[in-house]
Design an enzyme around this catalytic site. Structure first.
Site, short mmCIF file in Angstrom:
data_model
loop_
_atom_site.label_atom_id
_atom_site.label_comp_id
_atom_site.label_asym_id
_atom_site.label_seq_id
_atom_site.Cartn_x
_atom_site.Cartn_y
_atom_site.Cartn_z
N SER A 173 0.83 -1.20 0.00
CA SER A 173 0.00 0.00 0.00
C SER A 173 0.87 1.26 0.00
CB SER A 173 -0.97 -0.04 1.19
OG SER A 173 -1.95 0.96 1.08
N ASP A 256 -10.20 -5.80 -3.05
CA ASP A 256 -9.65 -4.68 -2.26
C ASP A 256 -10.55 -3.46 -2.44
OD1 ASP A 256 -8.10 -2.49 -1.35
OD2 ASP A 256 -6.23 -3.47 -1.95
N HIS A 292 -7.31 -6.01 1.04
CA HIS A 292 -6.13 -5.17 1.29
C HIS A 292 -5.36 -5.61 2.54
CE1 HIS A 292 -4.10 -1.45 0.11
NE2 HIS A 292 -4.03 -1.08 1.38
#
Length: 314
Positions: A173, A256, A292
């Site tokens: 991320s 996600d 995620h």
């Protein structure tokens, strides 16, 4: 397009005040946690590193290559060490695994730095801040690319086992953003780079995380593209990507919730493909159903460690 060195951080001390917080045996090696004073962030920092036993011993050297892992928003070094499922793979591959924090901590409080989860504490975005409020302490780019290695070399338990001439970098991320931009701005420093669900185009108007971070940390909007992996690639001349790193791997879950609203990894892949790289230079996987979280990361961590091990030992 490489960022100039900041004069206040040009001269690093060769010795660093540090404290070994813990050394835990795991998969035959040791997970060390180290606290040290950071001149570039003007505060104390903590990082962790997993050092395998080195069972292969293909040469007389005890030193092994290292992967630096950059974590995402809200994290510190403990998230990936406890949930990332990396150490068994690293032990089997004889590769060390270095885990810095995601922001400085322990400095005098800056107004607003703890007001939200996606800016300030645990959200340093792996850049050197230039705004008046954050320039003194928020210098994670310099910390990751220069100071952290110097600190590791001052700790005997680490320096005796880690070969910093053989490095790769990866992240998740915000950390995926950091891994990609740091590799692009430091040609040939990292043998390979990989990312889980990277924030791949943070300067874009449709990336709220990037807009918030860059407005808060960077005084001049002209600097934004220097911290955007997609924009950095768009600045590159055809045929130059292979001089930066040998290979790139990206994994993205299609479940996600941030995929279509913050991340935009396809923009990065498309930019790379336009500058005449060899086929398959970027391996991009969209993983059905994965989100995620660290469940996603832990599932595919072995693939990433194996990917880096291959490139580090060529």
């Amino acid at each position: 397009f490489y960022y100039p060195r900041h004069p206040k951080r040009a001269n690093m001390s060769s010795g660093f005040e540090h404290e070994m917080l813990s050394s835990s045996k795991v998969h035959g090696g040791y997970l060390h946690r180290v606290r040290h004073y950071s001149p570039c962030n003007d505060c104390h920092m903590t990082f962790a590193i997993f050092v395998p036993e080195n069972t292969l011993m293909k040469t007389s050297s005890k030193k092994m290559p290292v992967i630096t892992y950059l974590s995402g928003l809200t994290c510190d070094d403990t998230n990936v060490s406890q949930k990332g499922n990396a150490f068994k793979s690293c032990a089997e591959s004889n590769v060390c695994f270095l885990m810095p924090d995601t922001s400085p901590r322990g400095h005098e409080k800056i107004e607003g730095e703890d007001a939200s989860w996606d800016f300030g504490l645990a959200a340093g975005f792996y850049l050197d801040a230039t705004t008046d409020e954050y320039a003194k302490h928020y210098n994670m780019y310099t910390y990751v690319t220069k100071e952290l290695e110097s600190v590791c070399k001052s700790v005997p338990e680490i320096n005796e086992r880690v070969d910093f001439e053989r490095q790769s970098i990866m992240g998740h991320s915000m950390g995926g953003h950091g891994a990609l931009t740091i590799a692009l701005r430091n040609p040939a420093k990292y043998a390979s780079v990989s990312a889980f669900a990277p924030i791949a185009n943070p300067s874009a108007e449709d990336c709220p995380w990037g807009q918030k971070a860059f407005k808060g940390y960077l005084k001049d909007e002209r600097d934004w593209k220097m911290h955007d992996a997609t924009e950095l690639v768009r600045m590159m001349e055809p045929g130059t990507m292979e001089k930066v790193t040998s290979a790139i791997l990206i994994d993205q879950g299609d479940g996600d919730t941030f995929y279509a609203t913050q991340l935009y990894p396809e923009r990065f892949v498309e930019a790379v493909e336009k500058i005449n790289v060899k086929p398959g230079f970027v391996k991009y996987n969209v993983r059905e159903g994965y989100d995620h979280s660290y469940w996603f990361i832990s599932t595919f961590m072995r693939d990433h460690v194996d990917f880096h091990e291959t490139n580090l030992t060529q």
